[in-house]
Design an enzyme around this catalytic site. Structure first.
Site, PDB file in Angstrom:
ATOM      1  CD1 TRP A   1      -0.565   6.970   3.329  1.00 48.96           C
ATOM      2  CD2 TRP A   1       1.201   5.630   3.112  1.00 48.96           C
ATOM      3  NE1 TRP A   1      -0.869   5.781   3.948  1.00 48.96           N
ATOM      4  CE2 TRP A   1       0.189   4.945   3.849  1.00 48.96           C
ATOM      5  CE3 TRP A   1       2.388   4.991   2.877  1.00 48.96           C
ATOM      6  CZ2 TRP A   1       0.353   3.649   4.317  1.00 48.96           C
ATOM      7  CZ3 TRP A   1       2.546   3.697   3.339  1.00 48.96           C
ATOM      8  CH2 TRP A   1       1.539   3.038   4.059  1.00 48.96           C
TER       9      TRP A   1
ATOM     10  CG  ASN B   1       5.048   7.770  -4.539  1.00 47.80           C
ATOM     11  OD1 ASN B   1       5.249   7.315  -3.413  1.00 47.80           O
ATOM     12  ND2 ASN B   1       4.163   7.263  -5.370  1.00 47.80           N
ATOM     13  N   GLY B   2       8.389   7.437  -3.126  1.00 52.13           N
ATOM     14  CA  GLY B   2       9.331   6.315  -3.154  1.00 52.13           C
ATOM     15  C   GLY B   2      10.246   6.380  -1.945  1.00 52.13           C
TER      16      GLY B   2
ATOM     17  CB  CYS C   1       3.427  10.294  -2.315  1.00 50.63           C
ATOM     18  SG  CYS C   1       4.248   9.772  -0.827  1.00 50.63           S
TER      19      CYS C   1
ATOM     20  CD  GLU D   1     -11.955  -9.198  -0.691  1.00 54.31           C
ATOM     21  OE1 GLU D   1     -10.786  -9.389  -0.309  1.00 54.31           O
ATOM     22  OE2 GLU D   1     -12.369  -8.091  -1.088  1.00 54.31           O
TER      23      GLU D   1
ATOM     24  NE  ARG E   1      -1.198   8.323  -5.825  1.00 56.40           N
ATOM     25  CZ  ARG E   1      -0.707   7.564  -6.810  1.00 56.40           C
ATOM     26  NH1 ARG E   1      -1.470   7.265  -7.825  1.00 56.40           N
ATOM     27  NH2 ARG E   1       0.516   7.125  -6.774  1.00 56.40           N
TER      28      ARG E   1
ATOM     29  CG  HIS F   1      -8.430 -28.069  13.713  1.00 60.44           C
ATOM     30  ND1 HIS F   1      -7.860 -29.296  13.983  1.00 60.44           N
ATOM     31  CD2 HIS F   1      -9.364 -28.304  12.759  1.00 60.44           C
ATOM     32  CE1 HIS F   1      -8.405 -30.223  13.212  1.00 60.44           C
ATOM     33  NE2 HIS F   1      -9.320 -29.647  12.453  1.00 60.44           N
TER      34      HIS F   1
ATOM     35  CD  GLU G   1      -9.797  -3.216   2.613  1.00 59.75           C
ATOM     36  OE1 GLU G   1      -8.781  -2.532   2.403  1.00 59.75           O
ATOM     37  OE2 GLU G   1     -10.209  -4.053   1.805  1.00 59.75           O
TER      38      GLU G   1
ATOM     39  CE  LYS H   1     -12.804  -4.926  -0.078  1.00 60.41           C
ATOM     40  NZ  LYS H   1     -11.664  -5.721  -0.174  1.00 60.41           N
TER      41      LYS H   1
ATOM     42  CE  LYS I   1      -8.054   0.994  -5.521  1.00 59.54           C
ATOM     43  NZ  LYS I   1      -9.018  -0.006  -4.998  1.00 59.54           N
TER      44      LYS I   1
END
Ligand code: AGP
Length: 607
Positions: free
Chosen positions: A73, A99-100, A2, A480, A27, A503, A487, A484, A602
């Site tokens: 969010w 926020n929380g 948020c 990575e 964010r 395997h 996302e 990338k 973010k």
């Protein structure tokens, strides 16, 4: 997560609140709102993008010189206008943005209902407005302190009240808040970027602090009303830095910024003649670090993949046993930490809840706590005993790019620092220091082949699955690259150690399932090449990231993206760049919101 913004002063608040919310939009959010206090409080909220809120504000006369705003969010409660912040008390006097997570909100809501309070949303945040109302007797800050003493959980909280005009009251526990007062008014925000156009001199709140901000100044106390002295931080960021610098997206700007961000990470830290790394933040603990016999590195997401590269570096060049721990797992395990164990938390934002919680666990068990952090003054930066900033500058794109490469570069410095405290020779130290010095130039060279990456992106943009494979230092890079792609493009992608394919995963290979093979000319090149051939034999398309001068790879791979040669341990900083660009170009070609991908934030400040 948020975004929070508050203003009180002599200007109209609504435009300032909207600008602040725009700067915090990266964010991640799914609804937004604001309240402005004119002759009476005017509350407006909207679901979806900020433009929805802007349109509503434009149709109302939102006059008033103080107010608070929020981008949400969702954590508790559906994404609806009723659940959007700000939330009000029964009398439309007290308004809160938060926020929380309020962990004991159910018991608080029950008690407040018994006292006659009525609730309009199913959020945990609304409880706070009614709890503050319960204690409100005219001075907002007193009511906030009393209320927050009853709350369990996490909060970055901003409160304003019609009956105590001109005052912003902010309280912090685990979710960041920054305050500032310049000539035109007072500001509160969850992110400095939201107020950077008004002032660069800010104060970061600590956990347990309550700030009372007016147009003329601020005071900070703890929950028991003990006054706290606070220092002012001069932000490093210019306004331009937070802009896109002429590129279409923050992500591309930040990928292309990597030569500069690496220079910033290395600046003043390489003693090439002595073959050493100078890490000022660690100096006070140099002797304890000399006797460190085990290093635990914890992080989440991309930061944890940088940590994996660091594990290989430090074990190879310093001979210290290293283990990388996923922070979300570490915090709930019963970790064994010895008296000579050092604990390194890596975080770009310095606000990742899981990483902060893992740090708290390590502190509890007596580890020497170190941090590798990008955001100055962030919570993690203020909670570790010794810190190293990677100075990558603001990373606005949700996908971590320049932070990753600067984290790996700093981990190379750490390997050099630890190694030269131990048996790493002057000659070896000089080799590493010289290779690090040359790295920004090699990154620039790698960026110059961006057009080749764009062609590969065009060719494979419609694939629905990808593998990314690599060995040793290229294994974390493969992971990575897969992260990338996932996302940014929303395409399914999996990273594997190249040796893992036989395997099981190779069962999926067919001509529609491309594999990106990170295969520089390093100590495991031949091994990886045979894995590539096994995939080729099953008609799987191969995109190779290979070292310049390697011509044989062109006979096997369908497409080759070349990178310059460097020390094996530094190759990840070069080999990741084509993967960052591949994700970016495919994302753009598929019309994705590459700076703010769906469902992502973010900084993940809740667990
Ligand atoms: C990476 O592209 C993601 N945005 C995410 O995995 C991120 O790396 C992770 O959330 C950790 O964030 P931090 O470095 O700010 O702690």
């Amino acid at each position: 997560m948020c975004g929070i913004i508050g203003y009180t002063g002599d200007k109209q608040a609504a435009p300032i609140l909207l600008e602040g919310l725009r700067r915090e939009a990266y964010r991640g959010y799914d609804s937004s709102g604001m309240v402005v206090f004119g002759t009476s409080p005017k509350l407006v909220r909207a679901v979806g993008k900020l433009e929805e809120l802007e349109q509503k504000v434009a149709t109302l006369s939102m006059d008033g010189i103080f107010g608070i705003g929020h981008s949400r969010w969702a954590t508790h409660g559906e994404v609806t206008e009723v659940n959007a912040h700000p939330h009000a008390d029964c009398k439309s006097n007290v308004f809160v943005v938060h926020n929380g997570i309020v962990e004991n909100y159910r018991e608080l809501r029950t008690k407040l209902k018994e006292k006659g309070h009525a609730f309009s949303s199913d959020t945990d945040t609304e409880i706070l407005a009614h709890l503050i109302e319960h204690f409100f007797e005219g001075k907002l800050e007193e009511a906030v302190r009393k209320a927050m003493r009853l709350v369990r959980g996490t909060y970055g909280l901003l409160v304003a009240a019609a009956q105590d005009p001109g005052k912003l009251v902010a309280a912090r526990l685990s979710s960041p808040l920054v305050i500032a007062v310049n000539g035109t008014g007072g500001f509160v925000a969850s992110d400095p970027a939201a107020i950077i156009t008004h002032t660069k001199k800010v104060v970061f709140l600590e956990d347990g602090e309550v700030a009372t901000v007016t147009a003329d100044g601020f005071t900070v106390t703890d929950l028991e009303n003990n006054v706290k002295d606070k220092e002012i931080t001069e932000l490093e960021w210019s306004v331009e830095e937070a802009q896109k610098g002429g590129r279409p997206h923050f992500m591309l700007k930040e990928i292309e910024e990597q030569p500069e961000s690496l220079q910033n990470a290395l600046r003043g830290r390489l003693l090439v003649e002595e073959g050493k790394a100078k890490l000022g933040g660690l100096e006070p603990f140099a002797e304890r670090l000399r006797s460190t016999d085990r290093l635990i590195i914890t992080a989440m997401g991309t930061a944890s993949l940088a940590a994996m590269v660091g594990e290989y570096m430090i074990e190879e060049y310093a001979g210290i046993p290293v283990e990388v721990e996923n922070a979300a797992e570490f915090r709930y395990r019963k970790p064994v930490i010895g008296k000579n164990t050092a604990f390194l938390a890596i975080s770009q934002s310095g606000e990742t809840a899981d990483t902060l919680a893992a740090l708290a666990e390590a502190k509890e068990k007596g580890a020497l706590t170190l941090g590798l952090i990008n955001v100055i003054g962030s919570t993690l930066a203020r909670q570790v005993q010794a810190g190293i900033y990677n100075h990558a500058g603001p990373e606005i794109g949700v996908a971590s790019t320049k932070a990753f490469t600067s984290q790996v570069a700093v981990l190379a410095l750490l390997a050099l620092f630890f190694g030269r405290q131990r048996s790493l020779s002057l000659v070896q130290g000089r080799r590493i220091a010289e290779a690090l010095s040359a790295l920004p130039g090699l990154v620039q060279k790698t960026l110059e082949s961006a057009s080749a990456v764009e062609k590969v992106a065009e060719k494979y943009k419609d694939a629905s699955d990808f593998f990314f494979i690599g060995r040793k230092y290229s294994y974390p890079v493969a992971l990575e690259g897969a992260l990338k792609l996932k996302e940014i493009t929303y395409i399914h992608a999996e990273g594997y150690g190249a040796g893992e394919m036989k395997h099981g995963p190779i069962a999926l290979i067919d001509e529609k399932f491309p594999t990106v093979a990170v295969v520089p000319s390093d100590s495991v090149y031949e091994k990886t090449l045979s894995n590539i051939q096994e995939i080729k034999a099953r008609r799987g398309p191969i995109i190779a990231v290979a070292s310049e001068g390697n011509n044989e790879i062109e006979e096997i791979a369908d497409d080759v993206l070349y990178i310059p040669k460097t020390l094996e341990m530094l190759t990840p900083i070069l080999s990741v760049i084509p993967l960052q660009l591949l994700a970016y170009y495919i994302g753009v070609k598929k019309g994705r919101d590459v700076d703010k991908p769906r469902n992502l934030a973010k900084s993940v400040t809740v667990e």
